[in-house]
Design an enzyme around this catalytic site. Structure first.
Site, PDB file in Angstrom:
ATOM      1  N   GLU A  70       0.639  -0.955   0.085  1.00 40.52           N
ATOM      2  CA  GLU A  70      -0.170   0.125  -0.142  1.00 40.52           C
ATOM      3  C   GLU A  70       0.824   1.235   0.036  1.00 40.52           C
ATOM      4  O   GLU A  70       1.543   1.501   1.083  1.00 40.52           O
ATOM      5  CB  GLU A  70      -0.986   0.134   1.278  1.00 40.52           C
ATOM      6  CG  GLU A  70      -2.068   1.194   1.143  1.00 40.52           C
ATOM      7  CD  GLU A  70      -2.978   0.957   2.038  1.00 40.52           C
ATOM      8  OE1 GLU A  70      -3.732   1.631   2.311  1.00 40.52           O
ATOM      9  OE2 GLU A  70      -3.542  -0.387   2.638  1.00 40.52           O
ATOM     10  N   LYS A 236      -8.055  -1.559  10.516  1.00 42.41           N
ATOM     11  CA  LYS A 236      -7.578  -1.895   9.133  1.00 42.41           C
ATOM     12  C   LYS A 236      -6.243  -0.656   9.353  1.00 42.41           C
ATOM     13  O   LYS A 236      -5.049  -1.354   8.805  1.00 42.41           O
ATOM     14  CB  LYS A 236      -8.396  -1.742   8.339  1.00 42.41           C
ATOM     15  CG  LYS A 236      -7.779  -2.518   7.006  1.00 42.41           C
ATOM     16  CD  LYS A 236      -6.778  -1.370   6.196  1.00 42.41           C
ATOM     17  CE  LYS A 236      -6.451  -1.931   4.790  1.00 42.41           C
ATOM     18  NZ  LYS A 236      -5.717  -0.740   4.074  1.00 42.41           N
ATOM     19  N   ASP A 252       3.812 -14.634  11.633  1.00 44.69           N
ATOM     20  CA  ASP A 252       2.422 -14.972  11.093  1.00 44.69           C
ATOM     21  C   ASP A 252       1.467 -14.057  11.162  1.00 44.69           C
ATOM     22  O   ASP A 252       0.881 -13.878  12.166  1.00 44.69           O
ATOM     23  CB  ASP A 252       1.933 -16.365  11.787  1.00 44.69           C
ATOM     24  CG  ASP A 252       0.569 -17.043  11.094  1.00 44.69           C
ATOM     25  OD1 ASP A 252      -0.145 -15.990  10.284  1.00 44.69           O
ATOM     26  OD2 ASP A 252       0.299 -18.250  11.292  1.00 44.69           O
ATOM     27  N   HIS A 350      -2.890   9.790   0.239  1.00 44.05           N
ATOM     28  CA  HIS A 350      -2.816   8.440  -0.106  1.00 44.05           C
ATOM     29  C   HIS A 350      -2.763   8.646  -1.849  1.00 44.05           C
ATOM     30  O   HIS A 350      -1.949   7.977  -2.337  1.00 44.05           O
ATOM     31  CB  HIS A 350      -4.266   7.963   0.354  1.00 44.05           C
ATOM     32  CG  HIS A 350      -4.282   6.467  -0.412  1.00 44.05           C
ATOM     33  ND1 HIS A 350      -3.596   5.423  -0.004  1.00 44.05           N
ATOM     34  CD2 HIS A 350      -4.985   6.011  -1.571  1.00 44.05           C
ATOM     35  CE1 HIS A 350      -4.096   4.450  -0.649  1.00 44.05           C
ATOM     36  NE2 HIS A 350      -4.820   4.596  -1.612  1.00 44.05           N
TER      37      HIS A 350
END
Length: 363
Positions: A70, A236, A252, A350
């Protein structure tokens, strides 16, 4: 007839890929040392690794590797870290949590549990003697009734600086065999990805922002505590930072995220991982508390040179120290997102990074 997984790399590739250019592409990206990590190995899929240049936790400064696709994540984390200064640990615990799930009669199972406390420890120690030599292994075992005839043997196991899934599962399965030999119906024995016995809590105080922005961030944070939709999006954003470090260090990230989301709903209502409030001194403060079970040795880490390099760059000495860095990275990432949302909006930064990435790709 040779089974597919028994064939060598070239034989497998020839069987599934007829296009020579596609086969070449897969081979060019392959790291053949990784054949031993997974079955039916084909190629490697790589992610860019950027760095959070200055993150300070408990007075120590870190250069933090972040693996992510991202575009704005690394830039946001670096921006956020400027405002949070020295992030501090409130407390930390370190035990893995495993379960042996059984069904049957309470009195029968409880009798076995009460009569074999010493034997449980002996079996656990003999199942994984190498962890005992490092002063780890089984710490406690509890017996818990879930409903009428469903029960859980809960085990707390110290796996030292290994993530420890294999250690925990080996010990659990040995004890499960012992229970089966006493006519107890064992359904499963497995590590839990909600390791509430391995918790990390951090706090931080924000500097360098005006009171209006601070108040808006605190208000926006409150929405994450009362609204499911906002909480999911807020979390998130936190994981954009935290999980990128988990991934870069060969841990993990799916287990980490599963535990984090489960803990966010531990009281029955899903909410944000973080809490941002104005304190009595009119300062914006932050806190985060999550279960974190990570490793700095063993398992996949030993087979991934990139993970070993990332851990060397981080210079963490224990798995607990890595846990603190992971949550601190999530915290600075979370702050950057909240600050952007209450000011210019999330899209400005962004899309700037997105356009740069797309422009370079088309150059």
């Amino acid at each position: 007839m040779t089974k597919f997984y028994e064939k060598n790399y070239q034989e497998r590739l020839a069987e599934i890929v007829s296009d020579p250019s596609l086969a070449k592409s897969f081979q060019e990206q392959a790291v053949f040392e990784h054949e031993k990590l997974i079955e039916n190995y084909l190629t490697d899929f790589s992610l860019p690794v950027g760095v959070l240049y200055r993150l300070q936790v408990d007075g120590k400064k870190y250069v933090v590797p972040m693996a992510t696709e991202e575009a704005s994540v690394v830039a946001a984390a670096n921006n956020g870290s400027k405002y949070l200064g020295n992030i501090q640990t409130v407390y930390q615990t370190h035990s893995r949590f495993g379960q042996i799930l059984v069904v049957g009669d309470f009195d029968q199972i409880n009798t076995v549990y009460q009569a074999n406390q010493k034997r449980f420890k002996e079996i656990a120690d003999s199942a994984y003697p190498s962890i005992v030599k490092r002063n780890g292994g089984l710490q406690q075992i509890h017996f818990r009734q879930l409903d009428g005839n469903h029960f859980s043997f809960d085990l707390l196991i110290d796996t030292k600086d290994a993530m420890g899934a294999n250690i925990v599962n080996t010990i659990l399965e040995s004890l499960a065999d012992f229970l089966r030999a006493r006519n107890i119906s064992v359904i499963a024995a497995i590590i839990s990805n909600l390791p509430t016995t391995s918790m990390t809590e951090l706090k931080a105080t924000v500097s360098g922002i005006d009171q209006s922005t601070a108040k808006k961030i605190a208000d926006l944070s409150h929405f994450g505590l009362i609204d499911l939709h906002r909480a999911a999006t807020d979390n998130k954003g936190f994981l954009n930072g935290a999980s990128s470090v988990v991934l870069a260090t060969g841990n993990d990230w799916r287990a980490f995220e599963a535990g984090a989301h489960a803990y966010a709903a531990v009281d029955g209502n899903y909410k944000s991982f973080t809490s941002w409030k104005i304190n009595s001194k009119n300062q914006l403060t932050a806190s985060v508390k999550l279960p974190v079970s990570l490793g700095i040795v063993g398992g996949t880490i030993n087979g991934l040179k990139s993970a070993q390099a990332a851990l060397r760059l981080l210079d963490v000495k224990t798995s607990g120290e890595l846990a603190k860095v992971v949550l601190a990275t999530g915290l600075v990432q979370n702050f950057a997102a909240l600050k952007a949302l209450v000011s210019e909006g999330i899209q400005k930064g962004h899309m700037k990074m997105q356009h740069r990435a797309e422009g370079d790709a088309h150059a």
